[in-house]
Design a protein around this motif. Structure first.
Motif, short mmCIF file in Angstrom:
data_model
loop_
_atom_site.label_atom_id
_atom_site.label_comp_id
_atom_site.label_asym_id
_atom_site.label_seq_id
_atom_site.Cartn_x
_atom_site.Cartn_y
_atom_site.Cartn_z
N LEU A 56 -7.22 11.65 2.08
CA LEU A 56 -6.92 10.99 0.90
C LEU A 56 -5.59 10.39 1.11
CD1 LEU A 56 -8.12 13.62 -1.48
CD2 LEU A 56 -9.52 11.72 -0.82
N VAL A 57 -5.61 9.10 0.56
CA VAL A 57 -4.13 8.23 0.59
C VAL A 57 -3.80 8.16 -0.94
CG1 VAL A 57 -2.85 6.19 1.49
CG2 VAL A 57 -4.72 7.28 2.84
N LYS A 58 -2.76 8.49 -1.06
CA LYS A 58 -2.03 8.45 -2.67
C LYS A 58 -0.92 7.30 -2.43
CE LYS A 58 0.08 10.74 -6.34
NZ LYS A 58 -0.20 12.07 -7.30
N PHE A 59 -0.66 6.32 -3.35
CA PHE A 59 0.26 5.63 -3.38
C PHE A 59 1.33 6.02 -4.48
CE2 PHE A 59 -2.77 3.15 -1.08
CZ PHE A 59 -2.01 2.71 0.26
N ASP A 62 1.12 3.69 -8.32
CA ASP A 62 -0.15 2.93 -8.72
C ASP A 62 -0.71 3.71 -9.80
OD1 ASP A 62 -2.85 2.08 -8.56
OD2 ASP A 62 -3.14 2.96 -6.47
N THR A 63 -0.66 2.86 -10.90
CA THR A 63 -1.32 3.27 -12.08
C THR A 63 -2.56 3.52 -12.49
OG1 THR A 63 -1.64 0.87 -13.06
CG2 THR A 63 0.61 1.52 -13.46
N ILE A 64 -3.41 3.38 -11.48
CA ILE A 64 -4.97 3.51 -11.79
C ILE A 64 -5.24 4.77 -10.73
CG2 ILE A 64 -5.66 1.19 -12.59
CD1 ILE A 64 -6.80 0.86 -9.89
N GLY A 92 3.89 2.22 -2.35
CA GLY A 92 3.17 0.95 -2.54
C GLY A 92 2.16 1.53 -3.54
N ASN A 93 1.07 0.43 -3.72
CA ASN A 93 0.16 0.55 -4.77
C ASN A 93 -1.34 0.35 -4.12
OD1 ASN A 93 -0.50 -2.21 -4.86
ND2 ASN A 93 1.05 -2.23 -6.06
N HIS A 94 -2.33 0.44 -4.84
CA HIS A 94 -3.87 0.36 -4.32
C HIS A 94 -4.20 -0.79 -3.46
CE1 HIS A 94 -4.51 -1.44 -8.20
NE2 HIS A 94 -5.59 -1.78 -7.59
N ILE A 99 -2.27 -6.26 1.57
CA ILE A 99 -1.41 -7.55 1.69
C ILE A 99 -0.65 -7.56 2.79
CG2 ILE A 99 0.77 -8.19 0.67
CD1 ILE A 99 0.09 -6.68 -1.91
N GLN A 100 -0.69 -8.72 3.37
CA GLN A 100 -0.24 -9.20 4.77
C GLN A 100 1.40 -9.44 4.36
OE1 GLN A 100 -1.21 -9.42 7.93
NE2 GLN A 100 0.94 -9.40 8.44
#
Length: 107
Positions: A56-59, A62-64, A92-94, A99-100
């Motif tokens: 599992l990857v959590k950022f 990330d509001t969601i 970061g976020n989801h 993103i490059q």
């Protein structure tokens, strides 16, 4: 040419790319709900999840994010099938993985 061992990755990538026009069209029309709903996914994971090793990857911004809740749901199931569950937290976020980041070099 793609080696035989990478055909599964190519198939997964192709299925992902094939979905993009539909998703972008839905976003353009203002659709913002996930299907199936998160609760439906969690219920299915409680009884039918069969992935032996799960990451599992959590950022961290990330509001969601529902990683912690998903971990609670998956842990008993993964233990039941004799698997492993690992969670990591990244900056970061989801959308970060999509993103490059371009680095400009000034000479």
């Amino acid at each position: 040419m793609i080696p035989d061992s990478d055909q599964e990755s190519l198939t997964s990538l192709t299925k992902f790319v094939d979905q993009l026009p539909s998703v972008l069209n839905q976003v353009t029309r203002g659709i913002s709900e996930f299907r199936p709903k998160p609760l439906e996914n969690r219920d299915l994971c409680k009884s039918a999840y069969n992935v032996q090793h799960t990451l599992l990857v959590k950022f961290n911004f990330d509001t969601i994010d529902e990683t912690d809740l998903l971990e609670e749901v998956l842990k008993p199931r993964v233990e039941f099938i004799g698997g492993t569950l690992e969670k990591v937290e990244l900056s970061g976020n989801h959308i970060t993985p999509c993103i490059q980041v371009y680095k400009l070099e000034w000479k």
